[in-house]
Design a protein around this motif. Structure first.
Motif, PDB file in Angstrom:
ATOM      1  N   ASP A  21      35.889  38.186   4.694  1.00  0.00           N
ATOM      2  CA  ASP A  21      37.234  37.653   4.654  1.00  0.00           C
ATOM      3  C   ASP A  21      38.301  38.430   4.840  1.00  0.00           C
ATOM      4  O   ASP A  21      38.778  39.227   3.847  1.00  0.00           O
ATOM      5  N   SER A  57      41.529  37.789   5.145  1.00  0.00           N
ATOM      6  CA  SER A  57      42.752  37.407   4.468  1.00  0.00           C
ATOM      7  C   SER A  57      42.638  37.886   3.156  1.00  0.00           C
ATOM      8  O   SER A  57      43.581  38.522   2.730  1.00  0.00           O
ATOM      9  N   LEU A 102      43.157  41.940   3.541  1.00  0.00           N
ATOM     10  CA  LEU A 102      44.696  42.139   3.332  1.00  0.00           C
ATOM     11  C   LEU A 102      45.444  41.974   2.150  1.00  0.00           C
ATOM     12  O   LEU A 102      46.577  42.525   1.994  1.00  0.00           O
ATOM     13  N   LYS A 103      44.943  40.978   1.211  1.00  0.00           N
ATOM     14  CA  LYS A 103      45.817  40.512   0.112  1.00  0.00           C
ATOM     15  C   LYS A 103      45.216  41.766  -1.060  1.00  0.00           C
ATOM     16  O   LYS A 103      46.374  42.105  -1.523  1.00  0.00           O
ATOM     17  N   LYS A 151      46.037  49.115   4.503  1.00  0.00           N
ATOM     18  CA  LYS A 151      46.065  47.643   4.908  1.00  0.00           C
ATOM     19  C   LYS A 151      47.426  47.399   5.744  1.00  0.00           C
ATOM     20  O   LYS A 151      47.107  46.673   6.755  1.00  0.00           O
ATOM     21  N   SER A 183      47.156  45.785   9.468  1.00  0.00           N
ATOM     22  CA  SER A 183      47.836  44.708  10.029  1.00  0.00           C
ATOM     23  C   SER A 183      48.958  44.931  11.012  1.00  0.00           C
ATOM     24  O   SER A 183      49.059  43.902  11.535  1.00  0.00           O
ATOM     25  N   ALA A 192      43.383  39.735  12.068  1.00  0.00           N
ATOM     26  CA  ALA A 192      43.622  39.195  10.784  1.00  0.00           C
ATOM     27  C   ALA A 192      44.137  37.736  11.074  1.00  0.00           C
ATOM     28  O   ALA A 192      44.249  37.228  12.178  1.00  0.00           O
TER      29      ALA A 192
END
Length: 229
Positions: A193, A195, A198-199, A216, A220, A229
């Motif tokens: 995952d 996303s 990156l969170k 990160k 990104s 991404a």
């Protein structure tokens, strides 16, 4: 301060390389997500860090007093493992085996640690239940409590939300984030995952034909990261 250093690693099986020239270092309190294509070597890297297999080339160094026995591990489950006929309490307590040495029994302190980690993960009320009777999310909490019995320093998590629905996945991500930020436990997690990586992560390791290591934010902003991404 560096806690784990991987230097010019080549990984694979039977002398056949699937990863080559991999170098990165993980500092205390980092939250690292390992991402990449299926078959790129993510689980192989994790098993090599754990000492379950040897690198073909290169070295893995543990620093800051970290011992291999102090690494907590939450593996991917097989169907057979999901059907394991043991109580929650027995499984969580088994995470203390590395602390026992040659002792054939668990100490009072180890039993207290097991109880504390069950409470920490909100599963104290399940301790006498059979593991195979639990939901997928409950089983993952049990395995995470077991991993915490092995360490207060670093956790290796192999796709800890695999097979879980979005609500339970979010709960698991929040638990892991709290362990990292509040308890300062270093996290190295394999994830599909991007996303979520990156969170939650502080750093991204992307492995495959091309490799990336950095924060990160750097990931990104990179061309490589924008593709994925």
């Amino acid at each position: 301060m560096a806690q784990l250093i991987c230097n010019n690693l080549a990984l694979g099986y039977d002398g056949k390389k699937i990863l080559d020239g991999l170098s990165f270092s993980v500092n205390v309190g980092d939250y690292v997500c390992i991402v990449g294509e299926n078959g790129s070597g993510k689980s192989t890297l994790m098993k090599t860090i754990l000492g379950l297999q040897s690198p073909i080339e290169g070295k893995i160094l543990t620093c800051d007093g970290l011992e291999r026995t102090e690494i907590g591990y939450l593996p991917q489950q097989t169907e057979v493992q999901r059907d394991f006929p043991a109580s929650v309490k027995e499984i969580v307590l088994s995470g203390c085996q590395g602390r026992c040495g040659l002792r054939p029994f668990y100490s009072k302190a180890e039993k207290q640690l097991s109880d504390s980690n069950m409470k920490r993960l909100g599963i104290s009320d399940l301790q006498n239940k059979c593991y195979r009777e639990l939901s997928g999310g409950q089983q993952q909490r049990v395995l995470l409590a077991r991993a915490l019995c092995a360490t207060q320093k670093i956790l290796l998590l192999d796709e800890p939300v695999s097979g879980l629905d979005s609500k339970v996945s979010l709960e698991m991500y929040n638990i892991i984030e709290e362990l990292n930020k509040k308890d300062k436990i270093t996290v190295i997690m394999i994830s599909h995952d991007i996303s979520a990586a990156l969170k939650y992560a502080s750093h991204i390791l992307h492995i495959g034909r091309n490799m990336f290591w950095g924060t990160k934010q750097e990931y990104s902003e990179s061309e490589f990261g924008r593709v994925w991404a």
